[in-house]
Structure formats: structure tokens, C-alpha cells
Scaffold this motif. Structure first.
Motif, PDB file in Angstrom:
ATOM      1  N   ASP A 119       1.002  -1.107  -0.022  1.00  0.00           N
ATOM      2  CA  ASP A 119      -0.092  -0.012   0.180  1.00  0.00           C
ATOM      3  C   ASP A 119       0.883   1.296   0.028  1.00  0.00           C
ATOM      4  O   ASP A 119       1.645   1.444   0.863  1.00  0.00           O
ATOM      5  N   ASP A 120       1.089   1.931  -1.107  1.00  0.00           N
ATOM      6  CA  ASP A 120       1.866   2.970  -1.254  1.00  0.00           C
ATOM      7  C   ASP A 120       1.286   4.105  -0.905  1.00  0.00           C
ATOM      8  O   ASP A 120       2.066   5.258  -0.570  1.00  0.00           O
ATOM      9  N   SER A 121      -0.020   4.382  -0.271  1.00  0.00           N
ATOM     10  CA  SER A 121      -0.637   5.321   0.091  1.00  0.00           C
ATOM     11  C   SER A 121      -0.673   5.707   1.682  1.00  0.00           C
ATOM     12  O   SER A 121      -0.646   6.871   2.113  1.00  0.00           O
ATOM     13  N   ASN A 122      -0.715   4.458   2.397  1.00  0.00           N
ATOM     14  CA  ASN A 122      -0.962   4.555   3.685  1.00  0.00           C
ATOM     15  C   ASN A 122      -0.214   3.516   4.326  1.00  0.00           C
ATOM     16  O   ASN A 122      -1.025   2.658   5.134  1.00  0.00           O
ATOM     17  N   PRO A 123       0.797   3.239   4.435  1.00  0.00           N
ATOM     18  CA  PRO A 123       1.525   1.921   4.710  1.00  0.00           C
ATOM     19  C   PRO A 123       1.810   1.776   6.270  1.00  0.00           C
ATOM     20  O   PRO A 123       1.817   3.082   6.976  1.00  0.00           O
ATOM     21  N   ASP A 124       1.406   0.798   6.788  1.00  0.00           N
ATOM     22  CA  ASP A 124       1.972   0.549   8.171  1.00  0.00           C
ATOM     23  C   ASP A 124       3.488   0.301   8.444  1.00  0.00           C
ATOM     24  O   ASP A 124       4.100   0.785   9.581  1.00  0.00           O
ATOM     25  N   PHE A 125       4.277  -0.066   7.302  1.00  0.00           N
ATOM     26  CA  PHE A 125       5.711  -0.293   7.390  1.00  0.00           C
ATOM     27  C   PHE A 125       6.232   0.514   6.313  1.00  0.00           C
ATOM     28  O   PHE A 125       6.572  -0.130   5.181  1.00  0.00           O
ATOM     29  N   PRO A 126       6.531   1.863   6.461  1.00  0.00           N
ATOM     30  CA  PRO A 126       7.296   2.592   5.318  1.00  0.00           C
ATOM     31  C   PRO A 126       8.576   2.117   5.305  1.00  0.00           C
ATOM     32  O   PRO A 126       9.344   1.748   6.096  1.00  0.00           O
ATOM     33  N   ILE A 127       9.330   1.804   3.973  1.00  0.00           N
ATOM     34  CA  ILE A 127      10.368   1.430   3.580  1.00  0.00           C
ATOM     35  C   ILE A 127      11.033   2.528   3.092  1.00  0.00           C
ATOM     36  O   ILE A 127      10.635   2.877   1.982  1.00  0.00           O
ATOM     37  N   LEU A 128      12.126   2.880   3.803  1.00  0.00           N
ATOM     38  CA  LEU A 128      12.791   4.223   3.219  1.00  0.00           C
ATOM     39  C   LEU A 128      14.229   3.970   2.769  1.00  0.00           C
ATOM     40  O   LEU A 128      14.976   3.046   3.526  1.00  0.00           O
ATOM     41  N   GLU A 188      14.700  -9.907   6.358  1.00  0.00           N
ATOM     42  CA  GLU A 188      14.749 -10.054   7.527  1.00  0.00           C
ATOM     43  C   GLU A 188      14.423  -8.725   8.340  1.00  0.00           C
ATOM     44  O   GLU A 188      13.654  -8.721   9.630  1.00  0.00           O
ATOM     45  N   GLU A 189      14.398  -7.313   7.573  1.00  0.00           N
ATOM     46  CA  GLU A 189      14.099  -6.194   8.224  1.00  0.00           C
ATOM     47  C   GLU A 189      12.423  -6.312   8.503  1.00  0.00           C
ATOM     48  O   GLU A 189      11.987  -5.663   9.427  1.00  0.00           O
ATOM     49  N   ILE A 190      11.741  -6.747   7.385  1.00  0.00           N
ATOM     50  CA  ILE A 190      10.259  -6.612   7.683  1.00  0.00           C
ATOM     51  C   ILE A 190       9.954  -7.603   8.727  1.00  0.00           C
ATOM     52  O   ILE A 190       9.070  -7.343   9.466  1.00  0.00           O
ATOM     53  N   THR A 191      10.404  -8.795   8.733  1.00  0.00           N
ATOM     54  CA  THR A 191      10.398  -9.602   9.604  1.00  0.00           C
ATOM     55  C   THR A 191      10.413  -9.238  11.226  1.00  0.00           C
ATOM     56  O   THR A 191       9.712  -9.309  12.105  1.00  0.00           O
ATOM     57  N   GLN A 192      11.668  -8.331  11.320  1.00  0.00           N
ATOM     58  CA  GLN A 192      11.980  -7.884  12.670  1.00  0.00           C
ATOM     59  C   GLN A 192      10.824  -6.759  12.767  1.00  0.00           C
ATOM     60  O   GLN A 192      10.836  -6.548  13.843  1.00  0.00           O
ATOM     61  N   GLY A 193      10.490  -5.998  11.654  1.00  0.00           N
ATOM     62  CA  GLY A 193       9.551  -4.947  11.944  1.00  0.00           C
ATOM     63  C   GLY A 193       8.204  -5.450  12.599  1.00  0.00           C
ATOM     64  O   GLY A 193       7.395  -4.840  13.091  1.00  0.00           O
ATOM     65  N   LEU A 194       7.977  -6.852  12.401  1.00  0.00           N
ATOM     66  CA  LEU A 194       6.728  -7.509  12.934  1.00  0.00           C
ATOM     67  C   LEU A 194       7.092  -7.844  14.509  1.00  0.00           C
ATOM     68  O   LEU A 194       6.195  -8.382  15.064  1.00  0.00           O
ATOM     69  N   GLY A 195       8.217  -7.397  15.179  1.00  0.00           N
ATOM     70  CA  GLY A 195       8.459  -7.378  16.598  1.00  0.00           C
ATOM     71  C   GLY A 195       9.598  -8.631  16.768  1.00  0.00           C
ATOM     72  O   GLY A 195       9.782  -8.739  17.940  1.00  0.00           O
ATOM     73  N   LEU A 196      10.056  -9.302  15.923  1.00  0.00           N
ATOM     74  CA  LEU A 196      11.143 -10.236  16.191  1.00  0.00           C
ATOM     75  C   LEU A 196      12.648  -9.528  15.725  1.00  0.00           C
ATOM     76  O   LEU A 196      13.127  -9.701  14.823  1.00  0.00           O
ATOM     77  N   MET A 197      13.076  -8.764  16.972  1.00  0.00           N
ATOM     78  CA  MET A 197      14.073  -7.659  16.791  1.00  0.00           C
ATOM     79  C   MET A 197      15.481  -8.278  16.870  1.00  0.00           C
ATOM     80  O   MET A 197      16.539  -7.663  16.647  1.00  0.00           O
ATOM     81  N   GLY A 256       3.621  -2.405  24.671  1.00  0.00           N
ATOM     82  CA  GLY A 256       3.993  -3.742  24.093  1.00  0.00           C
ATOM     83  C   GLY A 256       3.144  -3.785  22.962  1.00  0.00           C
ATOM     84  O   GLY A 256       3.227  -4.926  22.409  1.00  0.00           O
ATOM     85  N   MET A 257       2.428  -2.716  22.297  1.00  0.00           N
ATOM     86  CA  MET A 257       1.803  -3.019  20.774  1.00  0.00           C
ATOM     87  C   MET A 257       2.464  -2.184  19.992  1.00  0.00           C
ATOM     88  O   MET A 257       3.261  -0.859  20.165  1.00  0.00           O
ATOM     89  N   ILE A 258       2.926  -2.679  18.936  1.00  0.00           N
ATOM     90  CA  ILE A 258       3.719  -1.850  17.444  1.00  0.00           C
ATOM     91  C   ILE A 258       2.659  -0.934  16.878  1.00  0.00           C
ATOM     92  O   ILE A 258       1.724  -1.439  16.577  1.00  0.00           O
ATOM     93  N   LEU A 259       3.135   0.186  17.070  1.00  0.00           N
ATOM     94  CA  LEU A 259       2.120   1.406  16.486  1.00  0.00           C
ATOM     95  C   LEU A 259       2.798   1.447  15.042  1.00  0.00           C
ATOM     96  O   LEU A 259       1.952   1.488  14.219  1.00  0.00           O
ATOM     97  N   LYS A 260       3.981   1.342  14.673  1.00  0.00           N
ATOM     98  CA  LYS A 260       4.695   1.550  13.373  1.00  0.00           C
ATOM     99  C   LYS A 260       5.863   0.801  13.441  1.00  0.00           C
ATOM    100  O   LYS A 260       6.582   1.053  14.432  1.00  0.00           O
ATOM    101  N   SER A 261       6.287   0.287  12.330  1.00  0.00           N
ATOM    102  CA  SER A 261       7.621  -0.031  12.287  1.00  0.00           C
ATOM    103  C   SER A 261       8.163   0.607  10.859  1.00  0.00           C
ATOM    104  O   SER A 261       7.298   0.789  10.017  1.00  0.00           O
ATOM    105  N   VAL A 262       9.378   0.901  11.013  1.00  0.00           N
ATOM    106  CA  VAL A 262      10.082   1.781   9.834  1.00  0.00           C
ATOM    107  C   VAL A 262      11.197   1.048   9.385  1.00  0.00           C
ATOM    108  O   VAL A 262      12.099   0.526  10.246  1.00  0.00           O
ATOM    109  N   ILE A 263      11.219   0.662   8.023  1.00  0.00           N
ATOM    110  CA  ILE A 263      12.302  -0.191   7.611  1.00  0.00           C
ATOM    111  C   ILE A 263      13.364   0.830   6.962  1.00  0.00           C
ATOM    112  O   ILE A 263      12.715   1.622   6.053  1.00  0.00           O
ATOM    113  N   ILE A 264      14.662   0.696   7.193  1.00  0.00           N
ATOM    114  CA  ILE A 264      15.429   1.823   6.675  1.00  0.00           C
ATOM    115  C   ILE A 264      16.815   1.215   6.134  1.00  0.00           C
ATOM    116  O   ILE A 264      17.234   0.323   6.493  1.00  0.00           O
TER     117      ILE A 264
END
Length: 190
Positions: free
Chosen positions: A74-83, A142-151, A118-126
Motif C-alpha cells: 500500500d503506497d498511500s498509507n503503509p503500516d511499514f514505510p520502507i525508506l 529480515e528487516e520486515i520480519t524484525q519490524g513485525l516484532g522479532l528484533m 507492548g503494542m507495535i504502532l508503526k515499524s519503519v524499515i531503513i
């Protein structure tokens, strides 16, 4: 965090998150072509084409794991922006558009999870400019999976060929058996 997450790619300069690369001088024809075709800075490596393919592969891989998480683009309103920031590896984050991340250190790539109670509000992949092209597939997954909380990465030779979380290897481009189990425990199928 919703069970279905949206991801987006964004190319960012140190000033803004618009999709462009700036140049102060005329470019050679080849440099111009590579910049507009795949976001390659002059004399640099392509960023966009490899990133697009890596994102599609990571989404497919995580969705096939059989967990409650199903990713969509979703390029308009992503939960995980990838920069893709125009900063070198092993530097500080600049130009992310997220004040809480500015000035924080980063290696070549990273997931930054913004959480509350303890709740993920947003994850940013850089991603920085210091990555080799062959690392994109593995690092995107890896970074998307870690953004899901497996850090946490895991060290040691045993996991170099068995987990995307291996600290010392970029060998895998697919989730390992235990990666899938961990993802399923974190997000059990319903």
C-alpha cells in the motif's frame, strides 16, 4: 497491530521523502538513464529495481509462512514505510521524516519499531546507500520480519545457513524452518 499489514517503498533524500534524486550538474547519458530507471545515484548502484523485487519476494515469503500476518503493498498509507535514505552505512539517521529516529545510529539497514505498552504502532524499515545489491533480498526479508516484532539477531555458525536472523551471514533469502516457527508463535494462525 492489525493482522494484515501494508508496506510501501519510498526513496528519500536527506531533505524530503519525495521520489527523486538531485544533481547539480548534467549527467552522462548512462548515468541519467540509471538514475531515472532504477534510482541509481551517479556512479552508484541501482536501488529501486532490486528493492521492488526484494519487497515482492519478502511479502510472498512471509505470507506463505501460514501465520496470522498477511502483508500487502500500500503506497498511500503503509503500516511499514520502507525508506532508502541517502546516507552512508554506519552513520546516523537523517531525513527519515520520523523525528523520533533522527540522529539514531544505523548500520547498512535496520528496522525501527515504534511501540507503546507492548503494542507495535508503526515499524519503519531503513536502507542506507552502503548496501551491496546482493544483500537486498535477504535484508528486505529480515528487516520486515524484525519490524513485525522479532528484533534480535542470532550469532554463531550454526544459524548462518539456517536463519535470516544470522548476525554473521547474508546467505538466506527465504525464511528458515525456525524463522517460520518463531513467526507463527508471534502471530499464531487463527
Amino acid at each position: 497491530m492489525r493482522a494484515a499489514l501494508a508496506l510501501s517503498l519510498a526513496l528519500s533524500s536527506a531533505v524530503s521523502a519525495q521520489e527523486f534524486l538531485a544533481t547539480d550538474t548534467a549527467l552522462a547519458d548512462n548515468d541519467f538513464y540509471r538514475l531515472v530507471a532504477c534510482a541509481a545515484p551517479p556512479k552508484g548502484n541501482c536501488k529501486k529495481t532490486r528493492a521492488e523485487a526484494s519487497l515482492s519476494q519478502a511479502i510472498d515469503e512471509i505470507n506463505a509462512a501460514g501465520t496470522a500476518i498477511q502483508l500487502t503493498r500500500d503506497d498511500s498509507n503503509p503500516d511499514f514505510p520502507i525508506l532508502f535514505l541517502d546516507i552512508p552505512a554506519r552513520s546516523t539517521i537523517q531525513g527519515s521524516g520520523f523525528q523520533v529516529l533522527e540522529g539514531k545510529s544505523i548500520s547498512g539497514a535496520g528496522a525501527r519499531v515504534l511501540a507503546k505498552n507492548g503494542m507495535i504502532l508503526k515499524s519503519v524499515i531503513i536502507f542506507t546507500t552502503g548496501l551491496e545489491k546482493r544483500a537486498f533480498e535477504r535484508l528486505m526479508l529480515e528487516e520486515i520480519t524484525q519490524g513485525l516484532g522479532l528484533m534480535t539477531d542470532i550469532g554463531g555458525p550454526y544459524y548462518e545457513s539456517r536463519s535470516i536472523f544470522s548476525q554473521s551471514s547474508n546467505a538466506l533469502t527465504k525464511l528458515g524452518k525456525q524463522d517460520i516457527i518463531a513467526l507463527g508463535r508471534h502471530y499464531p494462525a487463527r
